[in-house]
Design a protein around this motif. Sequence first.
Motif, mmCIF file in Angstrom:
data_model
loop_
_atom_site.group_PDB
_atom_site.id
_atom_site.type_symbol
_atom_site.label_atom_id
_atom_site.label_comp_id
_atom_site.label_asym_id
_atom_site.label_seq_id
_atom_site.Cartn_x
_atom_site.Cartn_y
_atom_site.Cartn_z
ATOM 1 N N ALA A 1 -0.767 15.103 -12.409
ATOM 2 C CA ALA A 1 -0.637 13.417 -12.432
ATOM 3 C C ALA A 1 -1.450 12.831 -11.255
ATOM 4 O O ALA A 1 -1.360 13.393 -10.159
ATOM 5 C CB ALA A 1 0.751 12.787 -12.419
ATOM 6 N N VAL A 2 -2.175 11.866 -11.400
ATOM 7 C CA VAL A 2 -2.837 11.102 -10.433
ATOM 8 C C VAL A 2 -2.151 9.599 -10.561
ATOM 9 O O VAL A 2 -2.255 9.009 -11.704
ATOM 10 C CB VAL A 2 -4.471 10.703 -10.507
ATOM 11 C CG1 VAL A 2 -4.959 10.118 -9.460
ATOM 12 C CG2 VAL A 2 -4.922 12.371 -10.540
ATOM 13 N N LEU A 3 -1.514 9.282 -9.616
ATOM 14 C CA LEU A 3 -0.611 7.915 -9.354
ATOM 15 C C LEU A 3 -1.417 6.732 -8.662
ATOM 16 O O LEU A 3 -1.698 6.946 -7.642
ATOM 17 C CB LEU A 3 0.604 8.252 -9.055
ATOM 18 C CG LEU A 3 1.385 9.503 -9.666
ATOM 19 C CD1 LEU A 3 2.889 9.670 -8.687
ATOM 20 C CD2 LEU A 3 1.894 9.117 -10.994
ATOM 21 N N GLU A 4 -1.281 5.713 -9.092
ATOM 22 C CA GLU A 4 -1.794 4.638 -8.198
ATOM 23 C C GLU A 4 -0.591 3.980 -7.399
ATOM 24 O O GLU A 4 0.600 4.258 -7.477
ATOM 25 C CB GLU A 4 -2.248 3.321 -9.129
ATOM 26 C CG GLU A 4 -1.387 2.769 -10.365
ATOM 27 C CD GLU A 4 -1.919 1.748 -11.125
ATOM 28 O OE1 GLU A 4 -1.540 0.892 -11.667
ATOM 29 O OE2 GLU A 4 -3.203 1.802 -11.282
ATOM 30 N N ALA A 5 -1.000 3.120 -6.452
ATOM 31 C CA ALA A 5 -0.250 2.712 -5.353
ATOM 32 C C ALA A 5 1.085 2.235 -5.840
ATOM 33 O O ALA A 5 2.286 2.418 -5.470
ATOM 34 C CB ALA A 5 -0.806 1.734 -4.691
ATOM 35 N N ALA A 6 1.088 1.422 -7.088
ATOM 36 C CA ALA A 6 2.242 0.737 -7.439
ATOM 37 C C ALA A 6 3.208 1.670 -8.342
ATOM 38 O O ALA A 6 4.455 1.453 -8.617
ATOM 39 C CB ALA A 6 1.979 -0.493 -8.136
#
Length: 488
Positions: free
Chosen positions: A79-84
């Motif tokens: 997975a690639v997750l954004e900051a929030a």
Amino acid sequence: MSHAVTHTAARAGGGLRFAGRLLLAGPLLSACSAGSDAGNAAPEDGRLLIDGGTVVVVDEAGTVLEGGAVLVEGDRISAVLEAATPRPAGVPVLDATGHLVIPGLINTHGHAAMSLLRGLADDLPLMTWLNEHIFPAEAELVDPEFVYWGTLLSSIEMLKSGTTTFADMYYFRDDAARAAVDAGIRAVMGPHVIGFPAPDFASPAATLADAAEYMERHRDHPTLVPGAAAHSLYTTPFEDVRAALELAVEYDAPFQIHTAEDASELATATELTGMGVVEALESIGALRPGTVLAHSIYLSDEDIERIAAGGAGVSHNPQSNLKLGIPRAAPVVELLAAGIPVGLGTDGAASNNDLDLFDEMDTAAKLHKFTNADPTALPAETVFRMATMGGARVLNLHDRVGSLEPGKRADIVLLDTRRAGLAPLYNVYSHLVYAARGSDVSTVLVNGRVVVRDGRVLTVDEAEVMKRAYTFRDRVREVVARVAAEAR
Ligand SMILES: [Zn+2]
């Protein structure tokens, strides 16, 4: 099923760019099964969260996530997750604060063991350099030990400067493969034919006699990609080029060949094949996806059409070409416009003289602005794509590497931007192409395994390799002095 949530993409001309895109494949943390490949060297616990850096995904949309995270499970990115986005609990964290997190760079052409000949003969024309210096020195010097330690030396240089995959064309395939595997770098290499007695085999037929066994033995290896190569149409009989190609086709493997590098090779190749270089390659079916046409400088418009129709890729090696005084540049702008995959290569260390792809990106971007008299030619993002997804497409490995997308192998590089030379940061691609150097790389993962940490190689004893390099220098000096004396 995958889903993607896109949010604000704010950008000011040439300025800071936020493009947030949540990339998940299936349920948050179980998108991909961890690696099942035999011999995978991923951490035993299997999971690692690289968190807090600026993640440069290199997907279609050009996603860049500030304060993002990459979740590694086994040998894959899951997975690639954004900051929030909430982070998964209980996963070991690699703090990437202040770092760029990028896909590992891909070096699409080189001769790794030649790092032991770095700086031996410079400032000469290609054919003089090859025929009077490199080939005679190689004939005397190159043996399994030379190839093992030379390839290891290059693998260390490449890993430490952010390259996680390289394509190699050299001799003693088993020793080269052993070095790449020991270093923990992904490598495309294997049988290589050339039309004169090579250090490892007396003839192309001998090279190929047992080559299927090599291809078979490595076909499911987690990091070693078996491939075949023919040196060029000007050094190798046409039927032997064809035989090496057939081996690659049989194993659905990459095939590498020097193509249209120098004006003087064209006449020889035409004499040997009765056709133009690219036409000859087309006639034997060589222009298929996975064929790496190294250099590809002297191309006509028809050649470009042929390559585009066939699906082959081009390895662009600007520093080697410049250093050898090739008086024109590969038509990279035209190749890209024709939809041809283009990657970057360093060529051997003896004609570059380093294996730093950051340096190569900088040169590529500037060379084509110069030759096209156009500062908008090859923008930084285009060049960074060449060094990542472009290279992956050239090697036909784009389903495995080249971007930080879920499902890809975890080949990941971290660069520390909190230093003079990289601070402050406005545009990631600008920094990656025009400002960063290989020495800014701090941490490297290949196939989910941390192989460089805080600038130190973890897989092999670097001090021992350096010691060996100097031992080889003494032998090289001795042989070169003898070859020169015999030539007088
Ligand atoms: Zn080469």
